[in-house]
Design an enzyme around this catalytic site. Structure first.
Site, PDB file in Angstrom:
ATOM      1  N   ASP A  65      24.038 -10.599 -36.569  1.00  0.00           N
ATOM      2  CA  ASP A  65      25.085  -9.638 -35.826  1.00  0.00           C
ATOM      3  C   ASP A  65      25.733  -8.896 -36.743  1.00  0.00           C
ATOM      4  OD1 ASP A  65      25.100  -9.467 -33.047  1.00  0.00           O
ATOM      5  OD2 ASP A  65      26.922 -10.585 -32.893  1.00  0.00           O
ATOM      6  N   TYR A  67      29.492  -7.849 -38.381  1.00  0.00           N
ATOM      7  CA  TYR A  67      30.660  -8.408 -38.298  1.00  0.00           C
ATOM      8  C   TYR A  67      31.596  -7.579 -37.313  1.00  0.00           C
ATOM      9  CZ  TYR A  67      29.692 -10.241 -43.154  1.00  0.00           C
ATOM     10  OH  TYR A  67      29.339 -10.724 -44.273  1.00  0.00           O
ATOM     11  N   PHE A  78      25.513  -8.912 -43.914  1.00  0.00           N
ATOM     12  CA  PHE A  78      26.255  -9.785 -44.737  1.00  0.00           C
ATOM     13  C   PHE A  78      27.187  -8.706 -45.694  1.00  0.00           C
ATOM     14  CE2 PHE A  78      22.506 -12.674 -44.301  1.00  0.00           C
ATOM     15  CZ  PHE A  78      23.355 -13.849 -43.721  1.00  0.00           C
ATOM     16  N   HIS A 187      21.375 -21.396 -43.659  1.00  0.00           N
ATOM     17  CA  HIS A 187      22.182 -20.385 -43.604  1.00  0.00           C
ATOM     18  C   HIS A 187      23.551 -20.426 -44.788  1.00  0.00           C
ATOM     19  CE1 HIS A 187      24.939 -17.011 -41.903  1.00  0.00           C
ATOM     20  NE2 HIS A 187      23.899 -16.756 -41.305  1.00  0.00           N
TER      21      HIS A 187
END
Length: 221
Positions: A65, A67, A78, A187
């Site tokens: 998703d 931010y 990221f 992750h």
């Protein structure tokens, strides 16, 4: 409805834009942006594709998703805009690069320089309502980004797919591992990283070794 996306991607996946699910998705996204604050800015929704053309993609990193805080999302998974503090996951990514390749951690968390070298920084969902994680999930974005991954897998060869965490691994299950290198790990979020599932995966050096073996220029991480 015409979608503004980089030309080589339009050729590769343009047929998706004519499908009923995509038309429904775009009308949902337009309403959301009209009626409230959403991220990334509208003109950056397809930034990952604009920075990394289809035929220049060497590595794919899958996020989930964008931010959802003010000024963070810039259309690349990221990554954050210049001047924005690095979120914890991104901090852990840079820490692993330092330990793997002895590269100093940069001041900025903006990953456009990776994208411009051929790293497709692809979120599964390309938009989000402010302060509401997952608010644009299950509206059609995942179907679209599945088509992106499948197209790269079928039409290209020798791409490195970096799948971090259970969600990314599941999303990458259609990648042809005979034609591409798939590297998986936990992750980089603190929850997973601090339990030993992220640090030490050496994905950045492994990806570069593979690219060099294929006669391609490695990424300057």
């Amino acid at each position: 409805m015409p979608v503004k996306i980089e030309e080589s991607w339009k050729e590769a996946i343009g047929s998706e834009f004519q499908k009923p699910y995509f038309e429904k998705l775009i009308s949902f996204v337009k309403e959301e942006y009209k009626n409230g604050v959403c991220y990334p800015p509208g003109h950056k929704i397809f930034a990952a594709f604009d920075h990394t053309p289809f035929h220049k993609t060497k590595i794919v990193i899958l996020g989930q998703d964008p931010y959802h805080g003010p000024g963070q999302a810039n259309g690349l998974c990221f990554s954050v805009a210049d001047g924005i503090p690095k979120p914890p996951s991104l901090g852990n990514i840079f820490s692993e690069i330092k330990s793997d390749l002895n590269i100093e951690i940069p001041e900025s968390g903006n990953l456009e320089r990776w994208a411009d070298q051929g790293v497709l920084l692809l979120n599964a969902t390309l938009s989000v309502r402010a302060h509401t994680a997952g608010s644009h999930q299950n509206k059609g974005w995942e179907k679209f980004t599945d088509a992106v991954i499948q197209n790269l897998s079928e039409e290209r060869e020798g791409i490195v797919f970096l799948l971090w965490g259970g969600y990314a691994k599941k999303k990458g299950n259609k990648i042809n591992t005979q034609k591409h290198l798939v590297l998986t790990s936990g992750h980089p979020s603190p929850l997973s990283a601090n339990r030993g599932y992220w640090f030490g995966n050496k994905h950045f050096s492994k990806a570069n070794e593979y690219l060099v073996g294929k006669g391609k220029t490695p990424i300057d991480w």
